[in-house]
Scaffold this active site. Sequence first.
Site, short mmCIF file in Angstrom:
data_model
loop_
_atom_site.label_atom_id
_atom_site.label_comp_id
_atom_site.label_asym_id
_atom_site.label_seq_id
_atom_site.Cartn_x
_atom_site.Cartn_y
_atom_site.Cartn_z
N LYS A 53 0.84 -1.20 0.00
CA LYS A 53 0.00 0.00 0.00
C LYS A 53 0.87 1.25 0.00
O LYS A 53 0.62 2.21 -0.74
CB LYS A 53 -0.91 0.00 1.23
CG LYS A 53 -2.02 -1.05 1.11
CD LYS A 53 -2.72 -1.32 2.42
CE LYS A 53 -3.69 -2.50 2.25
NZ LYS A 53 -4.23 -3.01 3.51
N GLN A 97 -4.27 -1.34 9.64
CA GLN A 97 -4.12 -2.69 9.10
C GLN A 97 -4.64 -3.73 10.11
O GLN A 97 -4.24 -3.71 11.27
CB GLN A 97 -2.64 -2.94 8.77
CG GLN A 97 -2.37 -4.28 8.11
CD GLN A 97 -3.01 -4.41 6.72
OE1 GLN A 97 -3.00 -3.48 5.92
NE2 GLN A 97 -3.59 -5.55 6.44
N ASP A 120 -11.12 3.03 4.13
CA ASP A 120 -11.44 1.60 4.03
C ASP A 120 -12.95 1.38 3.94
O ASP A 120 -13.41 0.32 3.55
CB ASP A 120 -10.90 0.86 5.26
CG ASP A 120 -9.80 -0.12 4.90
OD1 ASP A 120 -9.63 -0.38 3.69
OD2 ASP A 120 -9.12 -0.62 5.81
#
Length: 293
Positions: A53, A97, A120
């Site tokens: 990412k 994460q 997200d």
Amino acid sequence: MATVIDGKAVAQTIRSEITDEVRLLSEKYGKVPGLAVVIVGNRQDSESYVRTKRKACADLGIKNFDIDLPEQISEAEVIKHVHQLNADPNVHGILVQLPLPKHINEEKVLTEISLEKDVDGFHPLNIGKLAMKGRDPLFVPCTPKACLELLSRSGVSIKGKRAVVVGRSNIVGLPVSLLLLKADATVTIAHSHTSQPEDIIREADIVIAAARQAKMIKGSWIKPGAAVIDVGTNSVDDPTRKAGYRLVGDVDFEEASKVAGWITPVPGGVGPMTVTMLLKNTLESAKRSIEQN
Ligand code: NDP
């Protein structure tokens, strides 16, 4: 034979569109999108996803804010970092994460991320708005967004079509079902308690497979001409490979590609698109914030 949807190529096209928009923002406002990726601990798989990412951000001109926290950190400390990032005007997206270490309540941490920076798309308010008619979430979760982007960029129409989603997780199955419903498909969700899913899948013009079951969906389950998006990523033993394993989807690609109209391969289908959607969400967030101020 089905048209194989090349997720890598579509992702590349979208990444160059994002790069152009980042450049325009920078020229016009002297600002670039910023993404904070928070990682707690040293899980190898998480570290590898985070590296991917962060590299993708750097490649596209998006600024990285690296927050690497030790395994033993307290929940309160993690939340403090999230609050600092919420307050930083140069950060337009925050990604924590998962999974977090067991002593930290993931739901509690994710709920602390500012709605405006929830790239997200997992904040309950964003999911709630996704589920409501006439409301639009600020962000749509990345993998479900990738599935719809692949359909639309392949010229598959959704309105009025019968769609079957196999899987109902918060991350993939449920939000992709809601997105298809918003796009006016007639949606059925199959899960682990669904009896004879093949009978339901056979009626689908669009199949989204997200069941975590290697090659579960056979060619004979697919309606001729259907569009098949295979999210499943399962590793199976393969002694002919150097690594000793290979990745397969939830769909039997060999069989299904002889019947479907469109199909995504695994790997090389949805996978490359997911991180690209994260970058797109970050860009959209930055545009909203920079153009408003
Ligand atoms: P989960 O394991 O969280 O959920 C699996 C879902 O499939 C559950 O809803 C489960 O039902 C359902 N299911 C299990 N067995 C069956 C069955 N026999 N028939 C029908 N439904 C079944 O997985 P995720 O949603 O997180 O991920 C799904 C797949 O997508 C995984 O293979 C994952 O690796 C992959 N993935 C790929 C990504 C990418 O970028 N390419 C990103 C995210 C995920 P129930 O609810 O009843 O338990």
